[in-house]
Design a protein around this motif. Sequence first.
Motif, PDB file in Angstrom:
ATOM      1  N   ARG A 179       3.033  17.762  21.388  1.00 15.61           N
ATOM      2  CA  ARG A 179       4.236  17.701  20.557  1.00 15.61           C
ATOM      3  C   ARG A 179       3.913  18.197  19.141  1.00 15.61           C
ATOM      4  O   ARG A 179       2.809  18.007  18.618  1.00 15.61           O
ATOM      5  N   TYR A 180       4.886  18.855  18.523  1.00 11.82           N
ATOM      6  CA  TYR A 180       4.755  19.233  17.114  1.00 11.82           C
ATOM      7  C   TYR A 180       4.701  17.976  16.260  1.00 11.82           C
ATOM      8  O   TYR A 180       5.362  16.982  16.562  1.00 11.82           O
ATOM      9  N   HIS A 181       3.886  18.017  15.223  1.00  7.77           N
ATOM     10  CA  HIS A 181       3.742  16.853  14.347  1.00  7.77           C
ATOM     11  C   HIS A 181       3.233  17.301  12.982  1.00  7.77           C
ATOM     12  O   HIS A 181       2.718  18.413  12.841  1.00  7.77           O
ATOM     13  N   GLY A 182       3.361  16.407  12.005  1.00  6.71           N
ATOM     14  CA  GLY A 182       2.896  16.705  10.657  1.00  6.71           C
ATOM     15  C   GLY A 182       2.899  15.446   9.806  1.00  6.71           C
ATOM     16  O   GLY A 182       3.175  14.349  10.302  1.00  6.71           O
ATOM     17  N   VAL A 183       2.573  15.625   8.533  1.00  2.46           N
ATOM     18  CA  VAL A 183       2.532  14.499   7.599  1.00  2.46           C
ATOM     19  C   VAL A 183       3.346  14.887   6.366  1.00  2.46           C
ATOM     20  O   VAL A 183       3.117  15.954   5.769  1.00  2.46           O
ATOM     21  N   ALA A 184       4.327  14.045   5.989  1.00  3.91           N
ATOM     22  CA  ALA A 184       5.160  14.296   4.802  1.00  3.91           C
ATOM     23  C   ALA A 184       4.309  14.173   3.547  1.00  3.91           C
ATOM     24  O   ALA A 184       3.274  13.486   3.562  1.00  3.91           O
ATOM     25  N   PRO A 185       4.724  14.822   2.438  1.00  4.94           N
ATOM     26  CA  PRO A 185       3.938  14.717   1.192  1.00  4.94           C
ATOM     27  C   PRO A 185       3.626  13.252   0.855  1.00  4.94           C
ATOM     28  O   PRO A 185       4.512  12.398   0.888  1.00  4.94           O
ATOM     29  N   ILE A 186       2.350  12.990   0.589  1.00  5.23           N
ATOM     30  CA  ILE A 186       1.892  11.615   0.339  1.00  5.23           C
ATOM     31  C   ILE A 186       2.442  11.128  -1.004  1.00  5.23           C
ATOM     32  O   ILE A 186       2.353  11.819  -2.019  1.00  5.23           O
ATOM     33  N   LYS A 187       3.020   9.929  -0.979  1.00  6.20           N
ATOM     34  CA  LYS A 187       3.596   9.345  -2.199  1.00  6.20           C
ATOM     35  C   LYS A 187       2.526   8.612  -2.997  1.00  6.20           C
ATOM     36  O   LYS A 187       1.550   8.100  -2.423  1.00  6.20           O
ATOM     37  N   GLU A 188       2.760   8.542  -4.319  1.00  2.17           N
ATOM     38  CA  GLU A 188       1.825   7.860  -5.199  1.00  2.17           C
ATOM     39  C   GLU A 188       1.663   6.399  -4.793  1.00  2.17           C
ATOM     40  O   GLU A 188       2.651   5.701  -4.567  1.00  2.17           O
ATOM     41  N   ALA A 189       0.434   5.973  -4.644  1.00  3.18           N
ATOM     42  CA  ALA A 189       0.117   4.588  -4.277  1.00  3.18           C
ATOM     43  C   ALA A 189      -1.363   4.390  -4.520  1.00  3.18           C
ATOM     44  O   ALA A 189      -2.082   5.353  -4.815  1.00  3.18           O
ATOM     45  N   ALA A 190      -1.814   3.137  -4.424  1.00  2.00           N
ATOM     46  CA  ALA A 190      -3.244   2.866  -4.576  1.00  2.00           C
ATOM     47  C   ALA A 190      -3.671   1.859  -3.523  1.00  2.00           C
ATOM     48  O   ALA A 190      -2.914   0.946  -3.167  1.00  2.00           O
ATOM     49  N   HIS A 191      -4.864   2.046  -2.994  1.00  2.00           N
ATOM     50  CA  HIS A 191      -5.437   1.124  -2.027  1.00  2.00           C
ATOM     51  C   HIS A 191      -6.680   0.501  -2.658  1.00  2.00           C
ATOM     52  O   HIS A 191      -7.451   1.209  -3.310  1.00  2.00           O
ATOM     53  N   PRO A 192      -6.905  -0.798  -2.467  1.00  5.94           N
ATOM     54  CA  PRO A 192      -8.031  -1.457  -3.147  1.00  5.94           C
ATOM     55  C   PRO A 192      -9.405  -0.852  -2.845  1.00  5.94           C
ATOM     56  O   PRO A 192     -10.283  -0.870  -3.714  1.00  5.94           O
ATOM     57  N   LEU A 193      -9.619  -0.320  -1.648  1.00  3.71           N
ATOM     58  CA  LEU A 193     -10.934   0.258  -1.331  1.00  3.71           C
ATOM     59  C   LEU A 193     -10.981   1.764  -1.553  1.00  3.71           C
ATOM     60  O   LEU A 193     -11.998   2.317  -1.941  1.00  3.71           O
ATOM     61  N   LEU A 194      -9.875   2.455  -1.272  1.00  4.17           N
ATOM     62  CA  LEU A 194      -9.906   3.918  -1.271  1.00  4.17           C
ATOM     63  C   LEU A 194      -9.251   4.553  -2.486  1.00  4.17           C
ATOM     64  O   LEU A 194      -9.316   5.777  -2.639  1.00  4.17           O
ATOM     65  N   GLY A 195      -8.601   3.743  -3.333  1.00  3.61           N
ATOM     66  CA  GLY A 195      -7.928   4.343  -4.492  1.00  3.61           C
ATOM     67  C   GLY A 195      -6.704   5.113  -4.064  1.00  3.61           C
ATOM     68  O   GLY A 195      -5.991   4.709  -3.135  1.00  3.61           O
ATOM     69  N   THR A 196      -6.476   6.274  -4.715  1.00  4.72           N
ATOM     70  CA  THR A 196      -5.222   7.001  -4.496  1.00  4.72           C
ATOM     71  C   THR A 196      -5.366   8.081  -3.431  1.00  4.72           C
ATOM     72  O   THR A 196      -4.857   9.194  -3.575  1.00  4.72           O
ATOM     73  N   GLN A 197      -6.069   7.795  -2.347  1.00  3.20           N
ATOM     74  CA  GLN A 197      -6.188   8.780  -1.280  1.00  3.20           C
ATOM     75  C   GLN A 197      -5.898   8.162   0.087  1.00  3.20           C
ATOM     76  O   GLN A 197      -5.979   6.958   0.283  1.00  3.20           O
ATOM     77  N   ARG A 198      -5.577   9.039   1.012  1.00  8.25           N
ATOM     78  CA  ARG A 198      -5.473   8.649   2.423  1.00  8.25           C
ATOM     79  C   ARG A 198      -6.537   9.422   3.183  1.00  8.25           C
ATOM     80  O   ARG A 198      -6.715  10.620   2.937  1.00  8.25           O
TER      81      ARG A 198
END
Length: 203
Positions: A175-194
Amino acid sequence: WTEDICEGALILRHFSVLHEITLLDGIRQIMIKHPFRQLLTPNGHRMSVAMTCCGEVGWVSDSKGYRYSTYDPDNGKPWPYMPDNFFSIAVQAAEEAGFPDFKPDSCLINQYQVGSRLSLHQDKDEKNLGAPIVSFSLGIPATFLFGGMQRTDPVQRYHLAHGDVVVWGGPARLRYHGVAPIKEAAHPLLGTQRINLTFRQAK
Ligand code: MD5
Ligand code: FE
């Protein structure tokens, strides 16, 4: 708990939370010798997602096209060994999703910064399309776009958070798939990345 997407595809919510330190430590070691880099598409566009790999083969893209390669074209060195604990966590997730014979030989590691996106595509460079792809989400959340067998088919949206694992097999595999533009957020271990890890049977 598990959430069905369609035949062959399901989300294991929070599955990898208890493995987060193992996964982050493994990624850190891979990054030392094979840093994340933004590859060029065959059309000459630089991807907004940065990538690295481990396992016998890794997915690469350049002016010659998309393919799996036994070495990192950036430095000519073979990809790092897939850590045994990465392999067993991925196999366990596949089993839980109903794919008992999964033997990944490749792990693509995608790094998304705020604003990074992945446009609609199919994963079809793998030799064994009968094997599922097992995908781990870490860090800040993403909206995953799940389309149909044609690029123009309508898409369903799924929120993927830190620890969620998705297994894509059977009729969902192409199936076709993708990821929408990542929104600003922060994670305690990874910071501002996914970070997304995809385990594949590519050879
Ligand atoms: C991501 N990565 O979140 C996604 C997760 C990629 C990619 O798409 O190619 O690196 S993997 C999602 C996936 C794989 C195979 C089939 C389907 C989805 N699907 O049928 O929707 O960075
Ligand atoms: Fe994909």
